[in-house]
Design an enzyme around this catalytic site. Structure first.
Site, PDB file in Angstrom:
ATOM      1  N   ASP A 119       1.209   6.737   8.740  1.00  0.00           N
ATOM      2  CA  ASP A 119       2.674   6.775   8.935  1.00  0.00           C
ATOM      3  C   ASP A 119       3.152   8.235   8.918  1.00  0.00           C
ATOM      4  OD1 ASP A 119       2.279   7.219   6.236  1.00  0.00           O
ATOM      5  OD2 ASP A 119       3.734   5.728   5.554  1.00  0.00           O
ATOM      6  N   ASN A 153       8.284  10.586   5.854  1.00  0.00           N
ATOM      7  CA  ASN A 153       7.244  11.365   6.533  1.00  0.00           C
ATOM      8  C   ASN A 153       7.594  11.600   7.998  1.00  0.00           C
ATOM      9  OD1 ASN A 153       5.383  11.808   4.465  1.00  0.00           O
ATOM     10  ND2 ASN A 153       4.590   9.722   4.642  1.00  0.00           N
ATOM     11  N   CYS A 174       6.501  14.578  -2.289  1.00  0.00           N
ATOM     12  CA  CYS A 174       5.403  13.644  -2.031  1.00  0.00           C
ATOM     13  C   CYS A 174       4.791  13.338  -3.385  1.00  0.00           C
ATOM     14  CB  CYS A 174       4.378  14.326  -1.132  1.00  0.00           C
ATOM     15  SG  CYS A 174       2.978  13.278  -0.697  1.00  0.00           S
ATOM     16  N   HIS A 175       4.230  12.128  -3.550  1.00  0.00           N
ATOM     17  CA  HIS A 175       3.675  11.840  -4.878  1.00  0.00           C
ATOM     18  C   HIS A 175       2.145  12.022  -4.949  1.00  0.00           C
ATOM     19  CE1 HIS A 175       4.757   7.635  -3.228  1.00  0.00           C
ATOM     20  NE2 HIS A 175       3.622   7.988  -2.730  1.00  0.00           N
ATOM     21  N   HIS A 201       0.079  16.969   2.179  1.00  0.00           N
ATOM     22  CA  HIS A 201      -1.135  16.223   2.562  1.00  0.00           C
ATOM     23  C   HIS A 201      -2.300  17.174   2.863  1.00  0.00           C
ATOM     24  CE1 HIS A 201       0.936  12.141   3.712  1.00  0.00           C
ATOM     25  NE2 HIS A 201       1.252  12.586   2.498  1.00  0.00           N
ATOM     26  N   ASP A 257      -3.468  12.763  -0.809  1.00  0.00           N
ATOM     27  CA  ASP A 257      -3.625  12.389   0.603  1.00  0.00           C
ATOM     28  C   ASP A 257      -4.429  13.402   1.406  1.00  0.00           C
ATOM     29  OD1 ASP A 257      -2.168   9.976   0.415  1.00  0.00           O
ATOM     30  OD2 ASP A 257      -0.318  11.148   0.284  1.00  0.00           O
TER      31      ASP A 257
HETATM   32  P1  NAD Z   1      10.275   0.939   5.581  1.00  0.00           P
HETATM   33  O1  NAD Z   1      10.293   0.649   7.050  1.00  0.00           O
HETATM   34  O2  NAD Z   1       9.943  -0.152   4.623  1.00  0.00           O
HETATM   35  O3  NAD Z   1      11.708   1.490   5.141  1.00  0.00           O
HETATM   36  C1  NAD Z   1      12.399   2.391   5.887  1.00  0.00           C
HETATM   37  C2  NAD Z   1      13.863   1.984   5.906  1.00  0.00           C
HETATM   38  O4  NAD Z   1      14.506   2.880   6.817  1.00  0.00           O
HETATM   39  C3  NAD Z   1      14.136   0.555   6.421  1.00  0.00           C
HETATM   40  O5  NAD Z   1      14.943  -0.149   5.500  1.00  0.00           O
HETATM   41  C4  NAD Z   1      14.869   0.786   7.742  1.00  0.00           C
HETATM   42  O6  NAD Z   1      15.809  -0.217   8.052  1.00  0.00           O
HETATM   43  C5  NAD Z   1      15.527   2.129   7.497  1.00  0.00           C
HETATM   44  N1  NAD Z   1      15.906   2.833   8.719  1.00  0.00           N
HETATM   45  C6  NAD Z   1      15.261   2.890   9.901  1.00  0.00           C
HETATM   46  N2  NAD Z   1      15.974   3.610  10.787  1.00  0.00           N
HETATM   47  C7  NAD Z   1      17.091   4.028  10.139  1.00  0.00           C
HETATM   48  C8  NAD Z   1      18.210   4.811  10.522  1.00  0.00           C
HETATM   49  N3  NAD Z   1      18.323   5.280  11.759  1.00  0.00           N
HETATM   50  N4  NAD Z   1      19.169   5.044   9.609  1.00  0.00           N
HETATM   51  C9  NAD Z   1      19.074   4.548   8.355  1.00  0.00           C
HETATM   52  N5  NAD Z   1      18.040   3.788   7.939  1.00  0.00           N
HETATM   53  C10 NAD Z   1      17.059   3.527   8.829  1.00  0.00           C
HETATM   54  O7  NAD Z   1       9.327   2.180   5.393  1.00  0.00           O
HETATM   55  P2  NAD Z   1       8.505   2.635   4.098  1.00  0.00           P
HETATM   56  O8  NAD Z   1       7.127   2.144   4.241  1.00  0.00           O
HETATM   57  O9  NAD Z   1       9.289   2.324   2.873  1.00  0.00           O
HETATM   58  O10 NAD Z   1       8.463   4.209   4.320  1.00  0.00           O
HETATM   59  C11 NAD Z   1       9.629   4.988   4.383  1.00  0.00           C
HETATM   60  C12 NAD Z   1       9.252   6.425   4.641  1.00  0.00           C
HETATM   61  O11 NAD Z   1       8.635   6.995   3.482  1.00  0.00           O
HETATM   62  C13 NAD Z   1       8.217   6.596   5.753  1.00  0.00           C
HETATM   63  O12 NAD Z   1       8.527   7.731   6.515  1.00  0.00           O
HETATM   64  C14 NAD Z   1       6.925   6.803   4.997  1.00  0.00           C
HETATM   65  O13 NAD Z   1       5.975   7.488   5.771  1.00  0.00           O
HETATM   66  C15 NAD Z   1       7.410   7.622   3.843  1.00  0.00           C
HETATM   67  N6  NAD Z   1       6.553   7.709   2.656  1.00  0.00           N
HETATM   68  C16 NAD Z   1       6.607   8.882   1.965  1.00  0.00           C
HETATM   69  C17 NAD Z   1       5.857   9.029   0.806  1.00  0.00           C
HETATM   70  C18 NAD Z   1       5.974  10.305   0.010  1.00  0.00           C
HETATM   71  O14 NAD Z   1       5.378  10.434  -1.058  1.00  0.00           O
HETATM   72  N7  NAD Z   1       6.784  11.277   0.458  1.00  0.00           N
HETATM   73  C19 NAD Z   1       5.062   7.974   0.349  1.00  0.00           C
HETATM   74  C20 NAD Z   1       5.043   6.790   1.066  1.00  0.00           C
HETATM   75  C21 NAD Z   1       5.811   6.665   2.218  1.00  0.00           C
END
Ligand code: NAD
Length: 472
Positions: A119, A153, A174-175, A201, A257
């Protein structure tokens, strides 16, 4: 009571929403904050809103929760904006991967050396990049003093993009660095000092010592070649053969990661992945590992839905917790998740809320932040985001001196930075010829005709999805 306004964009996120909100509830000095939840998915938004209110009641946090589908409302006058949104959702990632695979690119064209996280698209995520910029430009206009906290991400490209294209205050989180604990557990130390650094990452254990400064790397070395790795889940890779092999080549231990982001040596096909990351999944980013992960995420969304319905029907979260023993169908992981959310002593481990508390209330804490380099780590370009340990107190951020060996800089960081810069230039110029040039260099490419067919099928979809973000 305080006057703080905290916005969460993508508040329906399966990964983040409940964790961030429960952290907000457990931070006494943030009590009374105005929390605005924004998402385009009304059902997810509604459920998150119900549970947020309920968590606030349970902890007496007195949060003023508001839900909205309007981006301006969440940003206007905000002090902090957390972005957890994923434009297009997991189905977008599936679609671009599917088109890539149809044209001979296993796991899609975004799977490239040093960037295999499923992702974490940087060549095709023009919708996500557009969303990042849209949010950042609205912050510039409607909340110029706000901090933008990037959880979504790709954090590396996203933080670099926003920090170079706008003037707002930004940090990416990031965790992944928590995986240092696996090494501490391996050698049996409870108290230790550690430091990581690099790019998101792509972070490396630059310091690992006892509290009185004795190097603990020799203790790790004792386990070289002696571990029988049997992963408990696809993400259990910190002690996998890949991690040890990377340590051997680069001279520092890769953390979190980073172990997923190596070279094709470990990713060529499913069999290769299984050999290096372990059976049965072959790591988180194989077709099997990723399927496992996405199924878990859908379960989280469903559980949030069920709990929100229960609350609406008059149950309390405490009662839901007590009755979990009567739910044989509910897996232990989910029971643990609910217990943790309701444990007033336990924060989620996500850094967003402690960071807000440190900035607002001056409580000095150590974080691992993603911020534009500007000389923080030597050997890495100034105009890209680095991931680095830093102490935050108020608006004062002290970055730890961090050194990476030449091998890591030249053989890992530099090619990764180049890929990020090329991906961002292709996006900013909307130039598919630049993407085609990257793909021409890809070992999976057998002919220029293959590249042309791929671009002709993939990019009309990528551009149409990007326009949805820009125009809405
Ligand atoms: P998800 O699809 O479950 O949740 C994302 C949310 O964003 C959904 O509720 C969706 O409706 C909403 N969304 C989509 N387009 C939108 C818009 N234009 N405006 C407002 N909201 C909108 O996804 P997820 O698996 O929970 O992941 C979310 C993000 O976090 C991803 O980018 C993922 O890669 C990232 N992530 C980051 C870390 C980290 O440590 N930084 C860890 C895991 C995941």
């Amino acid at each position: 009571m305080n006057n703080l306004k905290i916005g969460i964009i993508g508040a329906g996120s399966a990964v983040f929403s409940m964790r961030i909100i429960s952290d907000l509830c457990k931070m006494p000095k943030l009590s009374g904050s105005h929390v605005v939840l924004m998402d385009i998915d009304e059902a997810r938004l509604r459920n998150t809103g119900i549970l947020a209110n309920e968590l606030s009641r349970v902890f007496g946090a007195n949060l003023k929760i508001e839900t909205t589908t309007d981006m301006t409302k969440v940003i206007d006058g905000a002090d902090f904006v957390i972005n957890t949104a994923m434009a297009g959702g997991h189905s977008y990632l599936d679609k671009v991967r599917e088109i890539g695979e149809k044209h001979g690119y296993y796991r899609g064209i975004d799977a490239q050396n040093y960037n295999f996280v499923s992702d974490y698209l940087n060549l095709t995520n023009w919708n996500q990049f557009s969303l990042f910029l849209k949010i950042a430009k609205m912050i510039e206009k409607f909340a110029p003093n706000a901090w933008y906290l990037q959880a979504a991400n790709p954090v590396f490209e996203g933080t670099t993009l926003v920090s170079t294209q706008t003037s707002i205050k930004m940090v990416g989180f990031c965790h992944g660095h928590y995986a240092v604990e696996s090494l501490a557990n391996l050698i049996g130390v409870k108290e230790y000092d550690w430091q990581v650094g690099g790019v998101n990452h792509g972070i490396w254990l630059t310091k690992f010592t006892t509290k009185d400064g004795k190097d603990l790397y020799p203790e790790i070395d004792k386990y070289k070649g002696k571990i029988q790795h049997k992963p408990s889940n696809p993400f259990d890779d910190q002690l996998s053969p890949v991690a040890w092999d990377m340590y051997d080549f680069y001279g520092l231990f890769p953390i979190g990661d980073t172990v997923r982001n190596s070279t094709w040596k470990y990713h060529r096909d499913l069999e290769t992945k299984k050999r290096w990351y372990g059976e049965p999944w072959g790591g988180a980013d194989s077709e099997l590992g990723w399927k496992w992960y996405v199924e878990q995420l859908y379960k989280v969304v469903e559980i949030i839905n069920q709990f929100a319905t229960a609350i609406e029907n008059g149950l309390t979260l405490e009662k839901v917790k007590d009755s979990m023993n009567l739910m044989p169908w509910l897996e232990d992981d989910w029971k643990n998740m609910v217990n943790e959310l309701l444990d007033s002593e336990k924060l989620s481990g996500e850094q967003h809320v402690p960071f807000i508390d440190s900035v607002v209330n001056g409580t000095k804490r150590r974080f691992v932040v993603n911020m534009i380099n500007k000389g923080k780590i030597k050997g890495i370009d100034d105009d890209v985001a680095v991931e680095i340990c830093a102490w935050v107190s108020g608006e004062n951020i002290e970055f730890e001196e961090t050194h990476l060996p030449e091998r890591v800089i030249n053989w890992y960081i530099k090619p990764r930075v180049l890929l990020a810069k090329q991906a961002l230039e292709a996006f900013l110029k909307k130039d598919t010829k630049l993407v085609a040039d990257i793909i021409e260099r890809d070992w999976r490419t057998k002919s220029s005709e293959q590249v042309k067919k791929l671009i002709d099928e993939l990019y009309p979809f990528v551009i149409a999805e990007m326009k949805k973000i820009i125009e809405n």
